[in-house]
Design a protein around this motif. Structure first.
Motif, short mmCIF file in Angstrom:
data_model
loop_
_atom_site.label_atom_id
_atom_site.label_comp_id
_atom_site.label_asym_id
_atom_site.label_seq_id
_atom_site.Cartn_x
_atom_site.Cartn_y
_atom_site.Cartn_z
N VAL A 1 -3.30 5.21 -0.68
CA VAL A 1 -4.22 5.47 0.43
C VAL A 1 -5.05 6.71 0.14
O VAL A 1 -4.52 7.77 -0.18
CB VAL A 1 -3.44 5.66 1.76
CG1 VAL A 1 -4.41 6.01 2.89
CG2 VAL A 1 -2.67 4.39 2.09
N ILE B 1 -8.41 1.18 6.49
CA ILE B 1 -8.05 2.34 5.69
C ILE B 1 -8.72 2.20 4.32
O ILE B 1 -9.09 1.10 3.91
CB ILE B 1 -6.53 2.49 5.53
CG1 ILE B 1 -5.94 1.30 4.76
CG2 ILE B 1 -5.86 2.63 6.89
CD1 ILE B 1 -4.45 1.45 4.47
N ILE C 1 -2.70 -4.81 7.20
CA ILE C 1 -3.67 -3.86 7.73
C ILE C 1 -4.99 -4.05 6.98
O ILE C 1 -5.00 -4.41 5.79
CB ILE C 1 -3.16 -2.40 7.58
CG1 ILE C 1 -4.07 -1.42 8.33
CG2 ILE C 1 -3.06 -2.02 6.10
CD1 ILE C 1 -3.48 -0.01 8.41
N VAL D 1 0.85 -1.18 0.00
CA VAL D 1 0.00 0.00 0.00
C VAL D 1 0.89 1.24 0.00
O VAL D 1 1.86 1.32 0.76
CB VAL D 1 -0.93 0.01 1.23
CG1 VAL D 1 -1.76 1.28 1.26
CG2 VAL D 1 -1.84 -1.20 1.21
N SER E 1 2.54 0.61 10.97
CA SER E 1 3.95 0.37 10.65
C SER E 1 4.83 0.59 11.87
O SER E 1 5.78 -0.17 12.11
CB SER E 1 4.38 1.31 9.51
OG SER E 1 5.75 1.16 9.22
N LEU F 1 -2.15 3.91 8.84
CA LEU F 1 -1.12 3.08 8.19
C LEU F 1 0.23 3.30 8.85
O LEU F 1 0.97 2.34 9.12
CB LEU F 1 -1.06 3.44 6.71
CG LEU F 1 0.00 2.69 5.89
CD1 LEU F 1 -0.29 1.19 5.87
CD2 LEU F 1 0.05 3.24 4.47
N VAL G 1 -8.20 -3.23 4.90
CA VAL G 1 -8.36 -2.27 3.81
C VAL G 1 -9.77 -2.35 3.22
O VAL G 1 -10.34 -3.44 3.12
CB VAL G 1 -7.32 -2.55 2.68
CG1 VAL G 1 -7.68 -1.81 1.41
CG2 VAL G 1 -5.93 -2.14 3.14
#
Length: 305
Positions: free
Chosen positions: A41, A32, A59, A3, A52, A48, A61
């Protein structure tokens, strides 16, 4: 699949403090929003970065399908509705960009998407030479409305003559115009004027972008609303002797008393409820703003001076 950062409406980039705040939340954060075509994004770059920072490899989505211009519009709307608020400069720059990419969107529709006022958007449209011209607008309801509102005004006049007691909102909905246009027609009829301004049968102002009249000052109330103002209203028999009046007083009382405890209440909100309460608070704020504008329009009728 990787991403990537997207086209953010934030002029100064991401807020590192907000990232740290999100990283400290133990519960799962909302998914997200990602452009399926580019994997960039649209909404959720802070989430995000927080993921991280915590060492997460994956994650949640949700995908968005649409053009780059629509993706930016969606990004602005998402940031206005929840999360870290956009600054005034962010919203103004976003509105100007949306005006260029979506010139047929009405001022009110863009105002809702960016969190600005409709008049501010209208001024941006007028002052920028880079906004493409269009002879119609698409409102928040998806309806297409021509800038020549003569037909709509004539229809409003017809409906008002048929049923003078009809509400302006109902008349506006039936005629396909804004409530402000319906109000202007009613005022013109009360003054014995034609419903359409005498400019070749056209209306130059955008029907979807009403210009609210200036507030009527009340010499008995100085400064912002306060407990003293509420107490004065509580003693008014015209409000106390009707059920709707008593309901209005109760609503104001709850707001005034609650404002005194706002700091403590804010600190007590669970972290997983913050975004939902932000959305609800902004929605309630808009309800009160609409209520104030409706009263302001009534005040202009009662006291045009």
């Amino acid at each position: 699949m990787q991403v990537l950062p997207g086209d953010s409406p934030r002029l100064k980039g991401e807020d590192k403090v907000h990232v740290l705040r999100l990283a400290a939340i133990e519960s799962a954060l909302p998914p997200i929003l990602v452009d399926r075509r580019t994997m960039r994004v649209i909404d959720g770059i802070h989430r995000l970065m927080a993921a991280s920072l915590k060492g997460q490899k994956v994650i949640d989505v949700e995908f968005f399908d649409g053009s780059r211009e629509d993706a930016f519009l969606k990004a602005v709307e998402a940031n206005v509705e929840h999360g870290l608020p956009l600054t005034q400069a962010d919203r103004t720059a976003a509105a100007l960009r949306i005006l260029k990419s979506h010139p047929t969107m009405s001022d009110r529709a863009i105002a809702k998407s960016t969190g600005l006022g409709a008049r501010a958007v209208a001024e941006l449209r007028r002052s920028s030479d880079s906004v493409p011209q269009s002879n119609f607008r698409v409102g928040r309801d998806g309806k297409v409305r021509p800038l020549n509102g003569a037909k709509g005004r004539l229809r409003v006049a017809e409906l008002i003559r048929e049923n003078p007691e009809a509400s302006l909102r109902q008349v506006a909905r039936t005629a396909g115009v804004s409530p402000a246009t319906a109000l202007d027609v009613r005022r013109r009829l009360e003054r014995g004027e034609e419903p359409v301004p005498s400019q070749g049968g056209t209306v130059s102002a955008e029907a979807e972008t009403p210009r609210d009249p200036m507030p009527v000052p009340n010499p008995s109330i100085v400064g912002p609303p306060s407990t003293a103002t509420l107490e004065k209203l509580m003693r008014d028999p015209s409000l106390r002797q009707s059920e709707l009046g008593r309901r209005l007083l109760r609503m104001f009382k709850e707001n005034v008393l609650g404002a005194k405890e706002m700091t403590d209440i804010c600190a007590s909100v669970p972290s997983h409820c913050i975004e939902l309460i932000i959305q609800l608070s902004r929605h309630n704020s808009q309800i009160w703003e609409d209520f104030a504008q409706e009263l302001n329009r009534r005040a202009q009728i009662v006291n045009p001076e």
